[in-house]
Design a protein around this motif. Structure first.
Motif, PDB file in Angstrom:
ATOM      1  N   VAL A 168       0.708  18.870  14.359  1.00  0.00           N
ATOM      2  CA  VAL A 168       0.647  17.448  14.690  1.00  0.00           C
ATOM      3  C   VAL A 168       0.759  16.667  13.388  1.00  0.00           C
ATOM      4  CG1 VAL A 168      -0.701  15.604  15.732  1.00  0.00           C
ATOM      5  CG2 VAL A 168      -0.803  17.923  16.692  1.00  0.00           C
ATOM      6  N   TYR A 169       1.721  15.781  13.318  1.00  0.00           N
ATOM      7  CA  TYR A 169       2.009  15.023  12.104  1.00  0.00           C
ATOM      8  C   TYR A 169       1.444  13.613  12.210  1.00  0.00           C
ATOM      9  CZ  TYR A 169       4.993  18.686  10.288  1.00  0.00           C
ATOM     10  OH  TYR A 169       5.456  19.889   9.774  1.00  0.00           O
ATOM     11  N   TYR A 170       0.739  13.203  11.148  1.00  0.00           N
ATOM     12  CA  TYR A 170       0.085  11.901  11.104  1.00  0.00           C
ATOM     13  C   TYR A 170       0.612  11.083   9.932  1.00  0.00           C
ATOM     14  CZ  TYR A 170      -3.466  14.251  13.986  1.00  0.00           C
ATOM     15  OH  TYR A 170      -4.114  14.941  14.974  1.00  0.00           O
ATOM     16  N   CYS A 171       0.755   9.784  10.137  1.00  0.00           N
ATOM     17  CA  CYS A 171       0.946   8.899   8.994  1.00  0.00           C
ATOM     18  C   CYS A 171      -0.398   8.258   8.665  1.00  0.00           C
ATOM     19  CB  CYS A 171       2.004   7.841   9.270  1.00  0.00           C
ATOM     20  SG  CYS A 171       1.688   6.777  10.674  1.00  0.00           S
ATOM     21  N   ALA A 172      -0.594   7.976   7.402  1.00  0.00           N
ATOM     22  CA  ALA A 172      -1.876   7.443   6.954  1.00  0.00           C
ATOM     23  C   ALA A 172      -1.666   6.484   5.786  1.00  0.00           C
ATOM     24  CB  ALA A 172      -2.805   8.573   6.545  1.00  0.00           C
TER      25      ALA A 172
ATOM     26  N   THR B 136       1.997  12.868  16.058  1.00  0.00           N
ATOM     27  CA  THR B 136       3.151  13.223  16.877  1.00  0.00           C
ATOM     28  C   THR B 136       3.387  14.726  16.722  1.00  0.00           C
ATOM     29  OG1 THR B 136       5.466  12.692  17.400  1.00  0.00           O
ATOM     30  CG2 THR B 136       4.855  12.645  15.070  1.00  0.00           C
ATOM     31  N   GLN B 137       3.586  15.411  17.827  1.00  0.00           N
ATOM     32  CA  GLN B 137       3.679  16.869  17.811  1.00  0.00           C
ATOM     33  C   GLN B 137       5.065  17.326  17.377  1.00  0.00           C
ATOM     34  OE1 GLN B 137       1.277  19.387  18.683  1.00  0.00           O
ATOM     35  NE2 GLN B 137       2.869  20.761  17.881  1.00  0.00           N
TER      36      GLN B 137
ATOM     37  N   TYR C   2       0.806  -1.219   0.000  1.00  0.00           N
ATOM     38  CA  TYR C   2       0.000   0.000   0.000  1.00  0.00           C
ATOM     39  C   TYR C   2       0.841   1.272   0.000  1.00  0.00           C
ATOM     40  CZ  TYR C   2      -3.672  -3.256   1.139  1.00  0.00           C
ATOM     41  OH  TYR C   2      -4.542  -4.312   1.113  1.00  0.00           O
ATOM     42  N   ALA C   3       0.330   2.274  -0.718  1.00  0.00           N
ATOM     43  CA  ALA C   3       0.914   3.600  -0.627  1.00  0.00           C
ATOM     44  C   ALA C   3       0.643   4.172   0.758  1.00  0.00           C
ATOM     45  CB  ALA C   3       0.321   4.504  -1.704  1.00  0.00           C
ATOM     46  N   MET C   4       1.551   5.061   1.175  1.00  0.00           N
ATOM     47  CA  MET C   4       1.445   5.681   2.493  1.00  0.00           C
ATOM     48  C   MET C   4       1.651   7.189   2.370  1.00  0.00           C
ATOM     49  SD  MET C   4       0.943   3.155   4.669  1.00  0.00           S
ATOM     50  CE  MET C   4       1.297   3.987   6.223  1.00  0.00           C
ATOM     51  N   SER C   5       1.256   7.896   3.407  1.00  0.00           N
ATOM     52  CA  SER C   5       1.414   9.343   3.350  1.00  0.00           C
ATOM     53  C   SER C   5       1.680   9.922   4.726  1.00  0.00           C
ATOM     54  CB  SER C   5       0.164   9.996   2.771  1.00  0.00           C
ATOM     55  OG  SER C   5      -0.896   9.949   3.712  1.00  0.00           O
ATOM     56  N   TRP C   6       2.124  11.163   4.712  1.00  0.00           N
ATOM     57  CA  TRP C   6       2.203  11.993   5.907  1.00  0.00           C
ATOM     58  C   TRP C   6       1.274  13.196   5.703  1.00  0.00           C
ATOM     59  CZ3 TRP C   6       4.524  10.625  10.342  1.00  0.00           C
ATOM     60  CH2 TRP C   6       5.529   9.646  10.298  1.00  0.00           C
ATOM     61  N   ALA C   7       0.587  13.552   6.758  1.00  0.00           N
ATOM     62  CA  ALA C   7      -0.246  14.751   6.764  1.00  0.00           C
ATOM     63  C   ALA C   7       0.027  15.469   8.077  1.00  0.00           C
ATOM     64  CB  ALA C   7      -1.715  14.376   6.647  1.00  0.00           C
ATOM     65  N   ARG C   8      -0.378  16.735   8.144  1.00  0.00           N
ATOM     66  CA  ARG C   8      -0.179  17.474   9.385  1.00  0.00           C
ATOM     67  C   ARG C   8      -1.371  18.367   9.674  1.00  0.00           C
ATOM     68  NH1 ARG C   8       4.796  21.395   7.363  1.00  0.00           N
ATOM     69  NH2 ARG C   8       3.565  22.705   5.927  1.00  0.00           N
ATOM     70  N   GLU C   9      -1.619  18.552  10.944  1.00  0.00           N
ATOM     71  CA  GLU C   9      -2.672  19.449  11.402  1.00  0.00           C
ATOM     72  C   GLU C   9      -2.000  20.690  11.948  1.00  0.00           C
ATOM     73  OE1 GLU C   9      -5.181  17.774  14.355  1.00  0.00           O
ATOM     74  OE2 GLU C   9      -6.647  19.383  14.247  1.00  0.00           O
ATOM     75  N   VAL C  10      -2.227  21.786  11.269  1.00  0.00           N
ATOM     76  CA  VAL C  10      -1.588  23.046  11.622  1.00  0.00           C
ATOM     77  C   VAL C  10      -2.598  23.953  12.300  1.00  0.00           C
ATOM     78  CG1 VAL C  10      -0.396  25.067  10.697  1.00  0.00           C
ATOM     79  CG2 VAL C  10       0.002  22.810   9.684  1.00  0.00           C
TER      80      VAL C  10
END
Length: 124
Positions: free
Chosen positions: A93-97, A118-119, A32-40
């Motif tokens: 806050v950084y998320y992997c998805a 993770t902050q 599977y492809a994966m990604s990083w996203a962040r909540e700013v």
């Protein structure tokens, strides 16, 4: 159950570096492809990078391109995000998805499981 455990966040000064890791379990990570996203703060959640299942196709959001590097180790079921030249606006806050398929286009929103965040704080 799918688990995505992000780690490596912390507080750094502008210009500093951090390496985030995301340990995956409960599914065939290499498929599977994966990604990083962040909540700013004040901006919501934004996609910042994705990588195909085998690592051949990598995409970045414009503001992080050239500073961040996404990678994966399928033997270790781990996703990484190397972040260099960090700026205060990278704070969040950084998320992997996970995606539901092996390859995705640039900017495509993750359509499957998300891990806990993770902050990352960039401040002088």
């Amino acid at each position: 159950d799918v688990q995505l455990q992000a780690s490596g966040g912390g507080s750094v000064q502008p210009g500093g570096s951090l390496r985030l890791s995301c340990a995956a379990s409960g599914f065939t990570f290499s498929a599977y492809a994966m990604s990083w996203a962040r909540e700013v703060p004040g901006k919501g959640t934004e996609w910042i990078s994705s990588i195909s299942s085998g690592g051949e196709n990598i995409n970045y959001e414009a503001s992080v391109k050239g500073r961040f590097t996404i990678s994966r180790d399928n033997a270790k079921n781990t996703l990484y995000l190397q972040m260099n030249s960090l700026k205060p606006e990278d704070t969040g806050v950084y998320y992997c998805a996970k995606y539901r398929r092996p390859d995705v286009t640039r900017g495509e929103w993750p359509d499957d499981d998300w891990g806990q965040g993770t902050q990352v704080t960039v401040s002088s």
